[in-house]
Scaffold this motif. Sequence first.
Motif, PDB file in Angstrom:
ATOM      1  N   ASN A  15       0.834  -1.202   0.000  1.00  0.00           N
ATOM      2  CA  ASN A  15       0.000   0.000   0.000  1.00  0.00           C
ATOM      3  C   ASN A  15       0.874   1.259   0.000  1.00  0.00           C
ATOM      4  O   ASN A  15       0.583   2.229  -0.701  1.00  0.00           O
ATOM      5  CB  ASN A  15      -0.939  -0.030   1.209  1.00  0.00           C
ATOM      6  N   ILE A  16       1.942   1.245   0.778  1.00  0.00           N
ATOM      7  CA  ILE A  16       2.865   2.392   0.858  1.00  0.00           C
ATOM      8  C   ILE A  16       3.557   2.585  -0.491  1.00  0.00           C
ATOM      9  O   ILE A  16       3.678   3.715  -0.983  1.00  0.00           O
ATOM     10  CB  ILE A  16       3.906   2.196   1.983  1.00  0.00           C
ATOM     11  N   LYS A  70       1.208   4.165  -2.945  1.00  0.00           N
ATOM     12  CA  LYS A  70       1.062   5.599  -2.684  1.00  0.00           C
ATOM     13  C   LYS A  70       2.299   6.358  -3.175  1.00  0.00           C
ATOM     14  O   LYS A  70       2.191   7.425  -3.775  1.00  0.00           O
ATOM     15  CB  LYS A  70       0.849   5.850  -1.188  1.00  0.00           C
ATOM     16  N   GLY A 124       3.523  13.955  -1.331  1.00  0.00           N
ATOM     17  CA  GLY A 124       3.896  13.314  -0.077  1.00  0.00           C
ATOM     18  C   GLY A 124       4.448  14.372   0.846  1.00  0.00           C
ATOM     19  O   GLY A 124       4.955  15.402   0.385  1.00  0.00           O
ATOM     20  N   SER A 182      -2.601  15.292   6.632  1.00  0.00           N
ATOM     21  CA  SER A 182      -3.960  14.754   6.487  1.00  0.00           C
ATOM     22  C   SER A 182      -4.528  14.966   5.088  1.00  0.00           C
ATOM     23  O   SER A 182      -5.575  14.417   4.760  1.00  0.00           O
ATOM     24  CB  SER A 182      -4.887  15.388   7.524  1.00  0.00           C
ATOM     25  N   LEU A 200       0.629  10.556   0.575  1.00  0.00           N
ATOM     26  CA  LEU A 200       1.551   9.762   1.392  1.00  0.00           C
ATOM     27  C   LEU A 200       2.100  10.640   2.516  1.00  0.00           C
ATOM     28  O   LEU A 200       2.907  11.535   2.274  1.00  0.00           O
ATOM     29  CB  LEU A 200       2.701   9.203   0.550  1.00  0.00           C
ATOM     30  N   ARG A 247      -0.589   9.133  12.899  1.00  0.00           N
ATOM     31  CA  ARG A 247      -1.374   9.572  11.749  1.00  0.00           C
ATOM     32  C   ARG A 247      -0.629   9.446  10.419  1.00  0.00           C
ATOM     33  O   ARG A 247      -1.186   9.756   9.372  1.00  0.00           O
ATOM     34  CB  ARG A 247      -1.835  11.014  11.971  1.00  0.00           C
ATOM     35  N   ALA A 248       0.596   8.987  10.471  1.00  0.00           N
ATOM     36  CA  ALA A 248       1.391   8.815   9.250  1.00  0.00           C
ATOM     37  C   ALA A 248       1.047   7.490   8.570  1.00  0.00           C
ATOM     38  O   ALA A 248       0.692   6.514   9.237  1.00  0.00           O
ATOM     39  CB  ALA A 248       2.882   8.847   9.591  1.00  0.00           C
ATOM     40  N   HIS A 249       1.151   7.482   7.252  1.00  0.00           N
ATOM     41  CA  HIS A 249       1.005   6.233   6.513  1.00  0.00           C
ATOM     42  C   HIS A 249       2.234   5.361   6.713  1.00  0.00           C
ATOM     43  O   HIS A 249       2.148   4.139   6.686  1.00  0.00           O
ATOM     44  CB  HIS A 249       0.848   6.510   5.007  1.00  0.00           C
ATOM     45  N   TRP A 250       3.398   6.012   6.871  1.00  0.00           N
ATOM     46  CA  TRP A 250       4.666   5.293   6.979  1.00  0.00           C
ATOM     47  C   TRP A 250       5.622   6.093   7.870  1.00  0.00           C
ATOM     48  O   TRP A 250       5.575   7.335   7.877  1.00  0.00           O
ATOM     49  CB  TRP A 250       5.271   5.107   5.579  1.00  0.00           C
ATOM     50  N   CYS A 251       6.468   5.395   8.613  1.00  0.00           N
ATOM     51  CA  CYS A 251       7.486   6.037   9.454  1.00  0.00           C
ATOM     52  C   CYS A 251       8.864   5.561   9.009  1.00  0.00           C
ATOM     53  O   CYS A 251       9.060   4.366   8.750  1.00  0.00           O
ATOM     54  CB  CYS A 251       7.281   5.686  10.928  1.00  0.00           C
TER      55      CYS A 251
END
Length: 174
Positions: free
Chosen positions: A3-4, A7, A106, A119, A123, A137-141
């Motif tokens: 998914n990441i 995006k 992103g 928000s 990404l 709240r991040a999609h990825w760290c």
Amino acid sequence: MQNILAKAARLKLLILDVDGVLTDGRLFFDNQGVEYKCFHARDGHGIKLLRQTGVEVAVISGRKSNSVALRMKNLGITHVYQGHENKIMAFEELIQTLAIDPVQAGHVGDDLLDLPIMSRVGLAIAVEDANFAVKQRAHWCTTLPGGQGAVREVCDLIMQAQGTFAGVLEGYLS
């Protein structure tokens, strides 16, 4: 992770915060009030490589600093918004200027000021040492903290997702 990568594959713009993302967040001042910032060379090289693949890079920062202006000029980044505590106004102007959809952007952030943009983008990325609410709240760290290679990690991820990393790498191996 798929998914990441999906995006990241559609990104045309990467927006970066400065303090806590491009730097480790510490602020240094001399006795005359001149501010100093420390930028990681690998982050800068990653930005240059990403831009060569056609992805625009922009900076939106709540603070204003001459050292940021100089570093961004050195990296060839022309979309630099400093002194914008309300980052959404700068974000909306940037999206309109580049004529892209927010899902094609992103954003890398570390603190609460970054949440409004995070928000709205396709990404949202938090650096490893970001505030817990931002990480939630991040999609990825990233695995690396701000100012210590996190931005390079993001640039590499985007290039891998877009299939451009192999070509960049080949340029160094041939």
